[in-house]
Motif scaffolding. Sequence first.
Motif, PDB file in Angstrom:
ATOM      1  N   ARG A  47       0.892  -1.268  -0.099  1.00  0.00           N
ATOM      2  CA  ARG A  47      -0.133  -0.156  -0.029  1.00  0.00           C
ATOM      3  C   ARG A  47       1.015   1.202   0.098  1.00  0.00           C
ATOM      4  O   ARG A  47       0.652   2.371  -0.671  1.00  0.00           O
ATOM      5  N   LEU A  48       1.908   1.192   0.703  1.00  0.00           N
ATOM      6  CA  LEU A  48       2.754   2.300   0.727  1.00  0.00           C
ATOM      7  C   LEU A  48       3.435   2.541  -0.791  1.00  0.00           C
ATOM      8  O   LEU A  48       3.490   3.754  -1.272  1.00  0.00           O
ATOM      9  N   PHE A  49       3.912   1.498  -1.137  1.00  0.00           N
ATOM     10  CA  PHE A  49       4.460   1.278  -2.524  1.00  0.00           C
ATOM     11  C   PHE A  49       3.633   1.721  -3.535  1.00  0.00           C
ATOM     12  O   PHE A  49       3.937   2.576  -4.598  1.00  0.00           O
ATOM     13  N   GLY A  50       2.332   1.409  -3.559  1.00  0.00           N
ATOM     14  CA  GLY A  50       1.192   1.852  -4.344  1.00  0.00           C
ATOM     15  C   GLY A  50       1.087   3.264  -4.315  1.00  0.00           C
ATOM     16  O   GLY A  50       0.692   4.116  -5.060  1.00  0.00           O
ATOM     17  N   GLN A  51       1.036   3.827  -2.820  1.00  0.00           N
ATOM     18  CA  GLN A  51       0.745   5.320  -2.948  1.00  0.00           C
ATOM     19  C   GLN A  51       1.823   5.951  -3.495  1.00  0.00           C
ATOM     20  O   GLN A  51       1.514   7.110  -4.133  1.00  0.00           O
ATOM     21  N   TRP A  52       3.247   5.601  -3.453  1.00  0.00           N
ATOM     22  CA  TRP A  52       4.388   6.329  -4.211  1.00  0.00           C
ATOM     23  C   TRP A  52       4.186   6.085  -5.531  1.00  0.00           C
ATOM     24  O   TRP A  52       4.768   7.119  -6.360  1.00  0.00           O
ATOM     25  N   GLN A  53       3.434   5.229  -5.908  1.00  0.00           N
ATOM     26  CA  GLN A  53       3.326   5.077  -7.484  1.00  0.00           C
ATOM     27  C   GLN A  53       2.247   5.567  -8.205  1.00  0.00           C
ATOM     28  O   GLN A  53       1.789   5.556  -9.237  1.00  0.00           O
ATOM     29  N   LYS A 107      -5.729   7.513  -3.947  1.00  0.00           N
ATOM     30  CA  LYS A 107      -6.486   7.254  -5.548  1.00  0.00           C
ATOM     31  C   LYS A 107      -5.536   7.834  -6.360  1.00  0.00           C
ATOM     32  O   LYS A 107      -6.084   8.356  -7.394  1.00  0.00           O
ATOM     33  N   GLY A 108      -4.297   8.042  -6.148  1.00  0.00           N
ATOM     34  CA  GLY A 108      -3.238   8.385  -7.062  1.00  0.00           C
ATOM     35  C   GLY A 108      -3.477  10.374  -7.029  1.00  0.00           C
ATOM     36  O   GLY A 108      -2.749  10.875  -7.892  1.00  0.00           O
ATOM     37  N   ARG A 109      -4.054  10.804  -6.299  1.00  0.00           N
ATOM     38  CA  ARG A 109      -4.344  12.197  -6.312  1.00  0.00           C
ATOM     39  C   ARG A 109      -3.392  12.921  -5.230  1.00  0.00           C
ATOM     40  O   ARG A 109      -3.230  14.166  -5.517  1.00  0.00           O
ATOM     41  N   ASP A 110      -2.656  12.288  -4.678  1.00  0.00           N
ATOM     42  CA  ASP A 110      -1.464  12.780  -3.960  1.00  0.00           C
ATOM     43  C   ASP A 110      -0.027  12.097  -3.812  1.00  0.00           C
ATOM     44  O   ASP A 110      -0.522  10.795  -4.095  1.00  0.00           O
ATOM     45  N   ARG A 111       0.954  12.339  -3.506  1.00  0.00           N
ATOM     46  CA  ARG A 111       2.108  11.524  -3.441  1.00  0.00           C
ATOM     47  C   ARG A 111       2.668  11.373  -2.220  1.00  0.00           C
ATOM     48  O   ARG A 111       2.285  11.881  -1.015  1.00  0.00           O
ATOM     49  N   SER A 112       3.656  10.659  -2.101  1.00  0.00           N
ATOM     50  CA  SER A 112       4.665  10.720  -0.846  1.00  0.00           C
ATOM     51  C   SER A 112       3.833  10.349   0.262  1.00  0.00           C
ATOM     52  O   SER A 112       2.955   9.213   0.185  1.00  0.00           O
ATOM     53  N   PHE A 113       3.990  10.936   1.373  1.00  0.00           N
ATOM     54  CA  PHE A 113       3.320  10.878   2.503  1.00  0.00           C
ATOM     55  C   PHE A 113       2.316  11.963   2.926  1.00  0.00           C
ATOM     56  O   PHE A 113       2.007  12.047   4.086  1.00  0.00           O
ATOM     57  N   HIS A 114       1.736  12.356   1.865  1.00  0.00           N
ATOM     58  CA  HIS A 114       0.759  13.452   1.810  1.00  0.00           C
ATOM     59  C   HIS A 114      -0.614  12.589   2.273  1.00  0.00           C
ATOM     60  O   HIS A 114      -1.532  12.645   1.253  1.00  0.00           O
TER      61      HIS A 114
END
Length: 667
Positions: free
Chosen positions: A93-99, A107-114
Amino acid sequence: MNKESTSFNIEYHADSLEDSTLIQLYKNMLKPRLIEEKMLILLRQGKISKWFSGIGQEAISVGVTMALNKDEYILPMHRNLGVFTTRNIPLYRLFGQWQGKASGFTKGRDRSFHFGTQHYKIVGMISHLGPQLGVADGIALASKLKNKNEVTAVFTGEGGTSEGDFHEALNVASVWKLPVLFCIENNGYGLSTPTSEQYNCKDIVDRGLGYGMESHIIDGNNIIEVYTKVKDIAERVRVNPHPVLIEFKTFRMRGHEEASGIKYVPQELMDNWAAKDPVINFQSFLRAHTILNEEDEVTIKETIISEINEHLDIAFNEEIIIPNETTELNDVYQSYDYQEFNNYSEVKEMRFIDAISNSLKQSMQRHDDLVIMGQDIAEYGGAFKITEGFVTKFGKNRVRNTPICESAIVETAMGLSIAGMKSIVEMQFADFVSSGFNPIVNYLAKSYYRWNQNADVVIRMPCGGGVAAGPFHSQTNEAWFTKTPGLKVVYPSFPYDAKGLLNTAINDPNPVLFFEHKGLYRSIRQDVPIDYYTIPFGKAAVLKEGRDVTIISYGAATHWALETLGKNPTINADVIDLRTLQPLDTETIYNSVKKTGKAIILQEDSLFGGIASDISASIMENCFQYLDAPVKRVASMESPIPFASQLEQQYLPKDRFESALKSLLDY
């Protein structure tokens, strides 16, 4: 066995800890370190777009997180990967967030730890850094009000302590004795700016004295010191709620983000801190005390690397997000089932101000978790006496005087929402909202879209001219917010609408800006139902019906339009009172314009950039074939609003409206 050690670059005192705890501390530090090393490889391969490294700072994230209970909120930043991994968020889930994959949290709307996640009690940062400090105040306030005996930990860097939000949040937490741990990671640099150019005190904790706050300096590279001291502090704060300022001395071993590099850092400084690496030193300590042997070390590392690779495969193999316009628009606001209350059996003549007060009182009775906050609103009753007597009825826990710090109080309201409570913030004057603008437009407005966290907040905005109050107490600044997706904007003209719409605003789980024209407070009276009722958003009121022209307005300007028609009884007009500006009832507007063929929009705000411009454009785009004349806009002058009554009269469009209306009719 004596677990004291001074033979390393870091001095450890671990006698009070079980070996199993020491091993867990090591595992929890090693995991984010190995993830980061992998991410740096992927960054160079172009498989991720950006990376903010926390290498060298793992002890802070891990130690603080392990010191807290799992159901206590943590508000981390972009160098706190250890918070997320120690809370056992699945790595894919973390890797998916960063990608930017759907398996992430935004849902792809923000990156990193936001991002945040209620399931793991983590509330992520926004790029503006400071607002999360006040949000922590709100979460801690909710904990205190509910007697939950919990602490909230919030992170920022030494650079973030220069922001006004830092000082406001600390002041509020101290005044209200909130159980917040303000964790400052002092890593030497804000991007490339050293601490010598960031602040002019020896240590950041020195500032705690000014706020009457308990403060500590902790070696941020010493996992034992971080864990044991924060654990002790948290245990005391749970019993005796109060804020604590903790400065963790550490260092950032890589650039602000990888593209910025570290050429500006002296090599000697890098070497000194490299010798204090929290992972390597603790690993050596565990080996020296035979708590960790080589075989165990290899096994632990292989297990973590295997988990990383397995979860990376899951994230890489996940399909990319297919854009869907409906999905995007539906997630700007939290949907909810509007509940209509329409008990109109008994009415009473009320002034506009009385209708507002009546709504607040009935809503406080209906919602036990509703808190009202604002300057002077408690015993004094507010600048306009709207909450007079509320303290006696509801108590100071729920009717809270605030320091003069609009930004922190808006952020506190956001924190209350995260903790499941409702709040109303009174801006003493709508003009003062500029001091709280950032958290409204960047935090409240975007949180639901970003990570499905609603902002159940109503911000009351006493506004408007005609009362000779000058440039800082007379603005009608609704256009600042109608432009911002995620906010709802309400602007009633009559007591009946004010009460019903405010009740709806409080029920709505989304952030609402509720404008109340000061000039109407005591000048307008109307029969208003005594019992509780609601009015739906997005439904304009048609006050008069005619066939010659459509007049569109809201707030005090609605009354100016009606006065003008009263002086010109031969003018046959539809008069539309918008009531809500976001959502906007375009259906009623279009139907009227299609019938009359002419439209004039009257607003108190200055002309350029006001909502009249958008309404005019919408009419031109959707009703052009029905128009018999260009759409007319009438508004205040393009200047700040002046103080002297004769200048203010010239500024406001009230006296210009009649000639503009007649000119349109003659077209």
